[in-house]
Design an enzyme around this catalytic site. Sequence first.
Site, PDB file in Angstrom:
ATOM      1  CB  SER A   1      -0.949  -0.058   1.197  1.00  0.00           C
ATOM      2  OG  SER A   1      -2.001   0.837   1.026  1.00  0.00           O
TER       3      SER A   1
ATOM      4  CG  ASP B   1      -6.535  -3.133  -2.954  1.00  0.00           C
ATOM      5  OD1 ASP B   1      -7.106  -2.376  -2.145  1.00  0.00           O
ATOM      6  OD2 ASP B   1      -5.354  -3.493  -2.828  1.00  0.00           O
TER       7      ASP B   1
ATOM      8  CG  HIS C   1      -5.424  -2.920   1.126  1.00  0.00           C
ATOM      9  ND1 HIS C   1      -5.082  -2.309  -0.064  1.00  0.00           N
ATOM     10  CD2 HIS C   1      -4.641  -2.344   2.071  1.00  0.00           C
ATOM     11  CE1 HIS C   1      -4.152  -1.401   0.159  1.00  0.00           C
ATOM     12  NE2 HIS C   1      -3.850  -1.414   1.451  1.00  0.00           N
TER      13      HIS C   1
END
Length: 523
Positions: A235, A464, A491
């Site tokens: 991320s 996601d 995610h």
Amino acid sequence: MTAMSRLRSLSSALLSFGLLLGGQSLPALPVAGATPEPGAGQTPSPAPPAAAARPQYWGSCSQFLTDTSDVPTAQCTTVSVPVDYANPGGAQAKLAVIKVPATGRRIGSLFVNPGGPGASAVDMVASMASDLEGTDIARDFDLVGFDPRGVGHSTPQLRCRTDAEFDAFRRDPMVDYSPAGVAHIEGLYRQLAQQCVDRVGTAFLTNAGTASGARDMDVVRQALGDDQINYLGYSYGTELGTAYLEAFGGRVRSMVLDGAIHPTVDPVEENVNQMAGFQTAFNDYAADCARSAACPLGTDPAQFVNRYHALVDPLVTKPGRTKDPRGLSYADATTGTINALYTPQHWKYLTGGLLGLARGTDAGDLLALADDYENRDKNGHYGNDQDAFNAVRCVDAPTPKDSATWVSADQRIRQAAPFLSYGQFTGNAPRDLCALWPVPATSRPHAAAPVAPGKAVVVSTTHDPATPYQAGVNLARQLGAPLITYDGTQHTAVFNGDQCVDTAVIRYFEAGTLPRASLQCRS
């Protein structure tokens, strides 16, 4: 409408990941996910002060971890870096670093960043190492995590709010978009910004961004004595990794970027895209829930959003019942829902909380999800990851300061994510917290520069919610890197139990073997 500043990093005690290697499923591997913001770091100067990278004394990790029994070989230290690289002799920050040595033939160090910004890499590596025990990764790589400046166990800690102030912030629904309501919300944001100035200082806030973080990572590399690093970033960790590639590409052996931040998108567009991603995940959750006749959202897809609002919207005026005396606020209900949408492993908690609202009994599952998302422990103490999240994102990209931009964004987000949209469009909307931030942005979104073949691999998940799939497609294209597509609703994907993804990533780290073009892995 849920404002962008409602979206936080995920440091989930409920979320667990499992690595599949050679057909063997390892124990759960906790990984902090994220709700990140855009803006790749500017190219920093490639020469941190040599004195900051002197060899370190490695000692016990008890200075950072309350329990080291699962990682008996772990070693920890601190690495000093200038708060302002333009003034290397000035104030210093101390970065907390953990290293779990390779058990066999050593290829090098594998840096891991869990995202956020604001999540602790020291904590992540401590959890990750025991779950990777006996694997090729643990045998061949020192697992390394450093908490970026201000984050986690690093000092000074970037903390703006007391526990009581954070609790109060969460109790306010922030949904009144009348002129008076917008003024109230912006007043809360200004108060938070001032708390950061009062308790952290403008000098530290100015230097809290990813541009500094990339330089910090290279100082840690030098302290380890490595010529090159290997890196796994989740991320926001993809933004940090991309900035490091841009500034120090020659010092990278291999890099996997999972759950990519779109490097060229501004904060407003990123927010709209992200909200659309959460709507997709909500739709997937609701469809799965509807397989049960007891689903609190019913079984008619056309009514899922309406049923959700019927359960959650009344919390604006009256908290839901929970065993915890705080009750469930509207803000916590939506935050808890967002948390649950990061992974199907959380869906059962979302269902439990919504059933509690529907029955008027205990909606505590949603409160637990919100506490987890905001990093509040059972004693009511908060970690500082949410304050760090705001401080980093607010200097990583210029944020529009005019109200008209945010009114337009509000209208677009209501269309993109109706499940999060409270009431009707009023023609008014609060500006984001970053529009009121006390220091200017130090970076801006820009295309990632192409890298040499073999330097990077990008992983992106089709549904996601926090980092939509297309962002990974675009980052891979800009870097000229292979893309691994994971078909699922969650995610990030690496070391999350999918053998197709994990095998490709491990082969790349171990031998530099790139995945085949357009590799697609299905859940």
